[in-house]
Write a protein that holds these residues in place. Structure first.
Motif, PDB file in Angstrom:
ATOM      1  N   THR A  18      -0.846 -16.112 -21.673  1.00  0.00           N
ATOM      2  CA  THR A  18      -1.551 -15.061 -22.418  1.00  0.00           C
ATOM      3  C   THR A  18      -1.703 -15.338 -23.904  1.00  0.00           C
ATOM      4  O   THR A  18      -2.574 -14.761 -24.547  1.00  0.00           O
ATOM      5  N   PHE A  20       0.587 -14.507 -26.017  1.00  0.00           N
ATOM      6  CA  PHE A  20       1.476 -13.549 -26.693  1.00  0.00           C
ATOM      7  C   PHE A  20       2.912 -14.040 -26.553  1.00  0.00           C
ATOM      8  O   PHE A  20       3.309 -14.520 -25.502  1.00  0.00           O
ATOM      9  N   ILE A  88      -3.018 -13.401 -15.864  1.00  0.00           N
ATOM     10  CA  ILE A  88      -3.552 -13.209 -17.225  1.00  0.00           C
ATOM     11  C   ILE A  88      -4.277 -11.868 -17.296  1.00  0.00           C
ATOM     12  O   ILE A  88      -4.105 -11.085 -18.234  1.00  0.00           O
ATOM     13  N   LYS A  89      -5.102 -11.574 -16.293  1.00  0.00           N
ATOM     14  CA  LYS A  89      -5.852 -10.314 -16.278  1.00  0.00           C
ATOM     15  C   LYS A  89      -4.903  -9.117 -16.181  1.00  0.00           C
ATOM     16  O   LYS A  89      -5.151  -8.065 -16.769  1.00  0.00           O
ATOM     17  N   TYR A  92      -3.659  -8.667 -19.654  1.00  0.00           N
ATOM     18  CA  TYR A  92      -4.702  -8.287 -20.612  1.00  0.00           C
ATOM     19  C   TYR A  92      -5.307  -6.917 -20.327  1.00  0.00           C
ATOM     20  O   TYR A  92      -5.737  -6.229 -21.246  1.00  0.00           O
ATOM     21  N   PHE A  93      -5.388  -6.532 -19.029  1.00  0.00           N
ATOM     22  CA  PHE A  93      -6.084  -5.284 -18.701  1.00  0.00           C
ATOM     23  C   PHE A  93      -5.186  -4.215 -18.093  1.00  0.00           C
ATOM     24  O   PHE A  93      -5.554  -3.048 -18.069  1.00  0.00           O
ATOM     25  N   ILE A  95      -4.789  -4.275 -15.002  1.00  0.00           N
ATOM     26  CA  ILE A  95      -5.476  -4.157 -13.716  1.00  0.00           C
ATOM     27  C   ILE A  95      -5.056  -5.312 -12.815  1.00  0.00           C
ATOM     28  O   ILE A  95      -5.025  -6.463 -13.241  1.00  0.00           O
ATOM     29  N   TYR A 123      -2.105   0.523 -18.364  1.00  0.00           N
ATOM     30  CA  TYR A 123      -3.379   0.585 -19.082  1.00  0.00           C
ATOM     31  C   TYR A 123      -3.131   0.663 -20.583  1.00  0.00           C
ATOM     32  O   TYR A 123      -3.757  -0.034 -21.365  1.00  0.00           O
ATOM     33  N   VAL A 128      -5.429  -6.740 -24.168  1.00  0.00           N
ATOM     34  CA  VAL A 128      -6.755  -7.119 -24.657  1.00  0.00           C
ATOM     35  C   VAL A 128      -7.094  -6.369 -25.943  1.00  0.00           C
ATOM     36  O   VAL A 128      -7.693  -6.922 -26.858  1.00  0.00           O
ATOM     37  N   TRP A 129      -6.675  -5.088 -26.016  1.00  0.00           N
ATOM     38  CA  TRP A 129      -7.027  -4.276 -27.179  1.00  0.00           C
ATOM     39  C   TRP A 129      -6.348  -4.793 -28.436  1.00  0.00           C
ATOM     40  O   TRP A 129      -6.941  -4.769 -29.523  1.00  0.00           O
ATOM     41  N   ARG A 130      -5.123  -5.302 -28.284  1.00  0.00           N
ATOM     42  CA  ARG A 130      -4.419  -5.861 -29.443  1.00  0.00           C
ATOM     43  C   ARG A 130      -5.092  -7.142 -29.903  1.00  0.00           C
ATOM     44  O   ARG A 130      -5.233  -7.397 -31.094  1.00  0.00           O
ATOM     45  N   ALA A 131      -5.502  -7.952 -28.932  1.00  0.00           N
ATOM     46  CA  ALA A 131      -6.194  -9.195 -29.287  1.00  0.00           C
ATOM     47  C   ALA A 131      -7.479  -8.866 -30.048  1.00  0.00           C
ATOM     48  O   ALA A 131      -7.926  -9.619 -30.910  1.00  0.00           O
TER      49      ALA A 131
END
Lengths: 154, 599
Positions: A18, A20, A88-89, A92-93, A95, A123, A128-131
């Motif tokens: 990721t 992170f 990874i998803k 990141y999501f 989900i 959620y 992803v939002w931090r990236a």
């Protein structure tokens, strides 16, 4: 191997995938949840194989060598690649995406799988939002007027 | 099994629908002493239901406008996933039956609070010319009332919806305010994107038909809590209305960036706030009550009885009920109002019930700013470019509102999910490379929505057909919808202006349209895709002549003296303004008329 060591391996793998650092991943509280999910949705053997493939001797490896090793052993592997991308998803999501049907046929034929949002906590902790220098849509609101400043400022 | 117990009560008014239209009329009439019954098709939206809706939102895979809200089988609603190309007419696997050529691209909500549950909250006033398209531009029709008539009601609407704006930002195209008027709250701070755009646009102008127009960025008025303006109401100020049941929550917008589909803190206005003010001794609200049709006297046209089906939530078990009152108000949304009228087999002297369905036809453009601007923050939209909202070009082509979107490429591309999935699956990025790619591109995303008006056209309409009924036997709306060249010419010009703006600001243009899109069309050799804005208007237009209108300026039905059709359906033309504020203003006018009259 105890649970703590297992989480440590999983964190190291997740960190490499990721981008992170492990302490950020630990901070989400999702490590045990996502490991559990990996085992349930993809099967324990596949999950273990993924973590084991990452158990490389990284001491002395440059960034480029590590990246190349991950590409060779994991990302391009027909069994581990799709699983790594799904992981990874997941980070990141928040989900879990249903694994591709061809993969399921070959490696997890007896398991049920589907696409779903793991939980509202997952959620809200999606990376992803931090990236993106933002916040999860509908959550972790940064406060009145914060949007008028350039991104990335506290 | 029939039950007529409601009919035994003596109601002054029965209102169908608990969105802003119904809620405002209920509030005004009950405060004047009228006994009111409200019938709501949905199962209700208590504070607990609202929390459950928020939880549903987090868990939804497709976070469309109706995604948080329950889809009751007995009161189905259109979903954005129903909107697809109409390759074989009709497209009928959702709730609305789309006859085509295009699937009507917008949705609405059938639950307590109505579509205000998922609206964005933009509260623009119409400009004076929006009311007189025929007189000024020779196209469309004139309204029977004008901007001057609506001014006092706009003020009432701005109070009720809790609008944040500065008068100085809104005084263009003849929009004026009474001396000393200020909005209840100061304008919502513009986003950093808005500010960067304004700076890069500078003193840019564009030429249309030989005339020069300035490009400028203006804050949009929003029904969203911000800093109260101490000068409001003669210095009495304004107290923001917070969350229903938890008034200290939602006192300010907190930047959830989730106006559509649900504001987690209720800083955004929804009709739930107006409903919360109603006195339960004066107003009864019955949920799970879907109105099917009414009986009327064939001589006088007077409505005599309203028939509805009361269902068990989560099921299709229902009983037939009915109710009588002195006055009836349909406030169920433009499409649902028309549907109920048609189901009642009304004489429809104008032939316009259900006709002139309109929505702003919206083409998106999107790109990357030269520097990070921080999208995916703040309310969904805080500013726009009003340049094309009025002007001499309107004789030949549609006016267009350019909305600046704060959520990056969410709408055009389904970002961040779609794009980041592609980075992982197709660009083969992981680790630092993935992170760096996201960090270097996503913070530069922005988008415009070019929202064009339509002209009223009778062939864009809602009808009913016995072949299409829902699970409890009520009609489903059957909708025919097309976009004409007047609108397409307007969009062509707007896209050209968008291109010029992109060049001026130095943006990377990433706009692209696909022939597979539900709203794809080719115009003058170029392909475009349009979408809807959720502004459903026109289906029971107002006018003074019963031969060419369904309702009068107070939304009273020409053919039925004790029936009002309240809502955006009454609009004779669409304009480029979001319709809710004007709708609310009209409803204050309607309430005044009901209070004053003997119907």
């Amino acid at each position: 191997m105890n649970a703590k060591q297992q989480m440590s391996r999983f964190a190291a793998l997740s960190s490499a995938l990721t981008g992170f650092v492990p302490v950020d991943l630990e901070g989400t509280g999702m490590l045990p949840v996502f490991w559990d999910l990996l085992e349930t949705q993809a099967g324990e053997a596949n999950a273990e194989a993924l973590v084991t493939a990452f158990d490389v001797d990284v001491a002395g490896m440059s960034e480029a060598e590590l990246t190349a090793a991950i590409r060779a052993r994991i990302m391009s592997d027909p069994r581990l690649g799709p699983l790594a991308r799904n992981l990874i998803k997941l980070w990141y999501f928040g989900i879990w995406y249903q694994m591709p049907s061809a993969w399921r046929l070959d490696y997890a034929a007896d398991l049920d799988d589907r696409t779903f949002v793991v939980s509202d906590i997952a959620y809200k902790n999606a990376l992803v939002w931090r990236a993106m220098l933002a916040h999860p849509k509908g959550a972790r609101q940064p406060g009145f007027g914060s949007w008028t400043f350039p991104p990335g400022q506290p | 099994m029939k039950s007529e117990r409601q009919g035994d009560k003596n109601y002054d008014v029965v209102i169908v629908g608990t969105g802003p239209s119904g809620a405002i009329i209920a509030k005004e009439l009950s405060e004047a002493g009228k006994r009111v019954l409200m019938l709501e098709a949905g199962a209700g939206m208590s504070a607990k239901d609202y929390d459950a809706s928020l939880a549903s939102f987090y868990q939804a895979l497709i976070k469309g406008p109706n995604s948080p809200y329950p889809n009751e089988p007995a009161a189905p609603q259109p979903m954005i996933t129903d909107v697809r190309p109409v390759t074989t007419s009709p497209l009928a696997d959702g709730y609305i039956v789309y006859k085509g050529p295009y699937a009507f691209p917008s949705t609405y909500t059938r639950d307590q609070g109505g579509t205000s549950l998922h609206w964005m909250g933009t509260c623009l006033r119409f400009a004076p010319n929006d009311f007189r398209m025929r007189s000024v531009y020779g196209v469309g029709v004139d309204w029977p009332i004008g901007y001057e008539d609506l001014k006092p009601y706009y003020r009432m609407a701005e109070r009720e919806l809790g609008v944040a704006a500065e008068v100085e930002d809104q005084s263009f195209y003849g929009i004026d305010f009474e001396p000393g008027y200020v909005y209840p709250m100061h304008r919502i701070p513009p986003t950093y994107l808005d500010r960067c755009l304004a700076e890069r646009i500078g003193d840019m102008t564009v030429e249309i038909d030989g005339e020069t127009y300035p490009i400028w960025v203006a804050s949009v008025p929003q029904g969203r809590n911000a800093r109260p303006n101490a000068r409001y109401d003669g210095g009495r100020g304004y107290q923001p209305v917070g969350a229903v049941g938890d008034p200290t929550s939602g006192q300010r917008c907190e930047g959830n960036s989730n106006c559509v589909p649900i504001c987690p803190v209720q800083a955004k206005y929804t009709a739930l706030k107006t409903l919360a003010k109603l006195d339960p001794d004066k107003v009864s609200i019955e949920t799970c009550a879907v109105v099917s049709f009414f009986d009327f006297d064939s001589e006088t046209g007077r409505i005599e009885r309203l028939h509805y089906k009361r269902y068990q939530p989560g099921t299709t078990d229902f009983q037939d009920e009915s109710v009588t009152a002195t006055t009836y108000v349909l406030a169920a949304n433009a499409i649902e109002n028309a549907k109920i009228m048609l189901a009642s087999r009304v004489p429809d002297s104008s032939g316009l019930v259900g006709a002139n369905l309109m929505d702003q036809v919206t083409v998106l453009t999107w790109g990357l700013m030269p520097e990070p601007v921080g999208p995916y923050r703040g309310p969904n939209a805080t500013s726009g470019i009003p340049t094309l909202r009025d002007g001499p070009f309107r004789a030949r082509r549609a006016a267009v509102k350019i909305e600046i979107g704060n959520l990056g490429w969410t709408w055009p591309k389904g970002d961040p999910f779609t794009g980041v999935n592609s980075l992982i699956d197709e660009a083969n990025l992981f680790g630092d490379a993935l992170f760096d790619k996201i960090r270097s591109t996503y913070p530069r995303q922005f988008r415009f929505a070019l929202e064009a008006e339509m002209l009223p056209d009778r062939s864009n309409r809602v009808t009913i057909d016995p072949a299409y009924r829902d699970a409890i036997g009520n009609y489903r709306p059957v909708v025919s919808y097309d976009v004409d060249d007047y609108t397409k010419r307007g969009l062509e010009t707007a896209c050209d202006v968008s291109d010029q703006i992109f060049r001026r600001i130095g943006a990377e243009n990433h706009t692209s349209y696909s022939p597979g899109d539900p709203g794809y069309y080719v115009f003058n050799g170029k392909g475009f895709s349009f979408q809807g804005t959720g502004h459903v208007v026109g289906t029971h237009c107002m006018g003074t002549d019963p031969r060419t209108s369904v309702v009068d300026p107070w939304q009273r039905c020409h053919d039925h003296p004790n029936l009002y059709l309240a809502g955006c359906g009454s609009f004779p033309t669409l304009s480029t303004a979001n319709p809710t504020l004007t709708m609310a203003a009209l409803c204050f006018m309607t309430a005044e008329n009901i209070k004053a009259g003997e119907t």
